[in-house]
Scaffold this active site. Structure first.
Site, PDB file in Angstrom:
ATOM      1  N   LYS A  65       1.184  -1.008  -0.573  1.00  0.00           N
ATOM      2  CA  LYS A  65      -0.198   0.252   0.096  1.00  0.00           C
ATOM      3  C   LYS A  65       1.097   1.484   0.045  1.00  0.00           C
ATOM      4  O   LYS A  65       0.080   2.234  -1.011  1.00  0.00           O
ATOM      5  CB  LYS A  65      -1.102  -0.033   1.003  1.00  0.00           C
ATOM      6  CG  LYS A  65      -1.944  -1.067   1.025  1.00  0.00           C
ATOM      7  CD  LYS A  65      -2.702  -0.700   2.175  1.00  0.00           C
ATOM      8  CE  LYS A  65      -3.972  -2.714   2.390  1.00  0.00           C
ATOM      9  NZ  LYS A  65      -5.059  -2.280   3.413  1.00  0.00           N
ATOM     10  N   ASP A 101      -9.690   3.296   2.664  1.00  0.00           N
ATOM     11  CA  ASP A 101      -9.419   1.617   4.107  1.00  0.00           C
ATOM     12  C   ASP A 101     -10.194   3.010   5.825  1.00  0.00           C
ATOM     13  O   ASP A 101     -11.226   2.511   6.408  1.00  0.00           O
ATOM     14  CB  ASP A 101      -8.268   1.759   4.726  1.00  0.00           C
ATOM     15  CG  ASP A 101      -7.878   0.481   3.796  1.00  0.00           C
ATOM     16  OD1 ASP A 101      -8.670  -0.447   3.610  1.00  0.00           O
ATOM     17  OD2 ASP A 101      -6.330   0.235   3.516  1.00  0.00           O
TER      18      ASP A 101
END
Ligand code: ATR
Length: 275
Positions: A65, A101
């Site tokens: 990420k 997220d």
């Protein structure tokens, strides 16, 4: 048929294909979502493959990420704040990196009616804690304690992403503030690997009634079992997984995601895998 996929560790056991394929099927959208296991040395090639006109978009998971942040052409303000990308959206000839997220975490707290009113104990200072800290800052939580085995790492995270409400808490000082909190979050990777707890087991008995224990992993971890054993309400990571995925789906398709279909699909798959 177009493709989408999740760029992750070669031993990824992601539930994302199950969840997204159920959603595409439900809406009659002809896209197939795949696992794209990717070693670090192939990451740039993989990200560039999302430029193909037959690719609708991609998710990014552990451990890429943060690396993908530098491989896309532009990033959203949320991805900038977190310093990590979990969703790639092809726009024209370019790739936009976003981080859903943050939304996923907040949506999960909201649907469980667990938005903290007093104080939060965040356990862990790795990648998973980054989106949580940004989300807690956006929610305006009045006190956030970050405790981590390696205290220096907690210090770095708080300096980078904390608000005035955020402070580092040495692990040994956790007992002193347990009476203050109404939410504790396990963002360590412990739940994936073993049965150890990131805080003393008697901590669960020292919090106020009504305190919620949340684990970001979607297994029934030792942390969740100990919290339940002490009578606390618990939230696992499945809600966050579903809502981050639903947001990615909306960004790629421009269509309202069928959240309940996605939830049913991942719950069934989790049960099939034995929890
Ligand atoms: P992720 O991206 O999943 O957060 P990570 O960046 O490797 O993964 O972070 C893992 C987190 O779990 C860290 O907070 C780590 O603590 P350290 O910074 O001290 O390594 C925590 N963690 C992992 N194993 C642990 C253990 N046995 N006890 C306590 N904390 C642990």
């Amino acid at each position: 048929m177009k493709r989408a996929g999740v760029i992750g560790d070669p031993v990824d056991h992601s539930l994302s294909p199950i969840m997204h394929n159920a959603a595409f099927q439900e809406l009659g959208i002809h896209v197939h979502y795949e696992l794209w296991p990717t070693p670090a040395d192939q990451l740039m090639t993989r990200v560039n493959s999302v430029r193909d006109e037959n690719v609708l978009g991609a998710n990014v998971t552990v451990p890429h990420k943060q690396s993908v942040f530098d491989l896309v052409d532009a990033t959203t303000a949320t991805a900038d704040r977190v310093g990590a990308v979990n969703t790639i959206i092809p726009i024209g000839n370019g790739l936009l990196g976003d981080n859903t997220d943050v939304y996923g975490f907040t949506a999960s707290l909201r649907e469980s009616a667990a938005v903290p009113q007093r104080a939060v104990l965040l356990l862990g200072a790795g990648g998973a804690s980054r989106a949580v800290l940004v989300a807690l800052g956006e929610l305006g939580v009045s006190r956030i304690y970050v405790a981590n085995r390696t205290e220096q790492r907690a210090r770095g995270l708080v300096d980078e992403l904390g608000t005035v409400a955020t402070q580092v808490l040495p692990v040994g000082d956790i007992p002193s503030m347990l009476g203050e909190i109404d939410l504790m979050i396990n963002a360590t990777s412990l739940g994936w690997h073993d049965d150890a707890l990131p805080l003393p087991v008697d901590s669960f008995g020292q919090v106020e009634p009504g305190t919620v224990a949340m684990d970001l992993t979607y297994r029934d971890t030792a942390f969740l079992r100990a919290a339940r054993g002490a009578g606390l309400r618990t939230i696992d990571g499945l809600g966050m997984l579903i809502h981050q995925g639903a947001r990615s789906f909306a960004l790629w398709t421009g269509v309202e995601p069928p959240v309940e279909t996605m939830r049913a699909a991942v719950e069934a798959e989790r049960a099939r895998r034995g929890g």
